[in-house]
Design an enzyme around this catalytic site. Structure first.
Site, PDB file in Angstrom:
ATOM      1  N   HIS A  65       0.832  -1.209   0.000  1.00  0.00           N
ATOM      2  CA  HIS A  65       0.000   0.000   0.000  1.00  0.00           C
ATOM      3  C   HIS A  65       0.862   1.253   0.000  1.00  0.00           C
ATOM      4  CE1 HIS A  65       0.820   1.170   4.153  1.00  0.00           C
ATOM      5  NE2 HIS A  65       0.667  -0.097   4.499  1.00  0.00           N
ATOM      6  N   ARG A  92      -6.264   1.128   3.620  1.00  0.00           N
ATOM      7  CA  ARG A  92      -5.105   1.682   2.922  1.00  0.00           C
ATOM      8  C   ARG A  92      -4.683   0.788   1.753  1.00  0.00           C
ATOM      9  NH1 ARG A  92      -3.786  -0.151   7.952  1.00  0.00           N
ATOM     10  NH2 ARG A  92      -2.022  -1.586   8.245  1.00  0.00           N
ATOM     11  N   GLU A 109      -1.865  -7.354   7.432  1.00  0.00           N
ATOM     12  CA  GLU A 109      -0.535  -7.133   7.986  1.00  0.00           C
ATOM     13  C   GLU A 109      -0.316  -7.955   9.250  1.00  0.00           C
ATOM     14  OE1 GLU A 109       2.402  -6.854   7.673  1.00  0.00           O
ATOM     15  OE2 GLU A 109       2.950  -4.735   7.479  1.00  0.00           O
TER      16      GLU A 109
END
Length: 246
Positions: free
Chosen positions: A11, A67, A111
């Site tokens: 991102h 994001r 993540e």
């Protein structure tokens, strides 16, 4: 040209990526500069004669974080199907591209869960660990995160995704004669720095504890493929040329 491939897209820039804060669960937006840079990446790398050819994509995986989803939107691939989220920003003008690949949001590529280390920098983490009597030389690839995920946790979920990609999207097309009419085989993943570096390590069969000697900048693109068109020879593609017609 090495094929099929997996494109890894990190991102774009956020305020926390700029400051070095670990950003896992926290859902913060791209900066204005981050949006501009991702748009430029899309213009440079996406197209029928570019690195990422939209109509050659078989499937797209995107992190649940906004994001990453906004980064995907800004690449402007020309997806024909609906997105599995409400668009996060202004829709870009049609760039004349067509991508029929389905977009899937998956927790397997979110993540790393940083646990107690969410929102703080590496120097701050080392300071905290010193006060706790833990090893000063903290290494996420070896130690993981207190209250979050371990390298073993990460390995389990990226291995699951790698298995799915190879069996579902790559095995049907790899090593087949070029004369055959084959379906698209490339896969695009839009996610985050640590998880994508872990994915690349596991792609080539390395343990996370070995630690990657490579980086992936915010908004950057990496490529994975195979050597000798062999599913049993996964490789990191350090560089590839654009494809230009006669």
């Amino acid at each position: 040209m090495a094929t099929p491939r997996v494109f890894l897209v990190r991102h774009g820039e956020t305020e926390w990526s700029l400051s070095g804060k670990h950003t896992g669960r926290t859902d913060i937006p791209l900066t204005a500069n981050g949006e501009r840079r991702v748009k430029a990446t899309g213009q440079a790398l996406v197209g029928n004669d570019r690195l990422i050819v939209p109509n050659k994509l078989a499937h797209i995986y995107v992190s649940p974080r906004k994001r990453a989803q906004r980064t995907f939107e800004l690449l402007n691939l020309g997806t024909t199907g609906p997105l599995p989220w409400k668009v996060h920003g202004e829709k870009l003008a049609d760039a004349g591209r067509t991508c029929n690949a389905r977009v899937e949001v998956t927790e397997d590529i979110r993540e790393w869960d940083y646990g107690d280390y969410e929102g703080i920098t590496s120097p701050e983490i080392r300071e905290i660990r010193t006060k706790q009597g833990l090893a000063l030389r903290w290494d996420i690839w070896r130690d993981g995160c207190i209250g979050g995920e371990s390298p073993e946790d990460i390995t389990e979920r990226v291995d699951r995704l790698i298995k799915q990609i190879r069996e579902t999207w790559h095995l049907p097309v790899i090593g087949k004669p070029k004369s055959e009419e084959l379906p698209p085989g490339d896969v695009l993943i839009v996610a985050h720095g640590h998880i994508l570096r872990a994915f690349a390590l596991r792609w080539v069969g390395k343990m996370l504890q070995e630690g990657p000697a490579f980086l992936l900048e915010a908004g950057g693109v990496g490529t994975l493929s195979y050597e000798h068109y062999n599913i049993d020879e996964p490789a990191i593609l350090l560089g590839g040329a654009f494809v230009v017609g006669p």
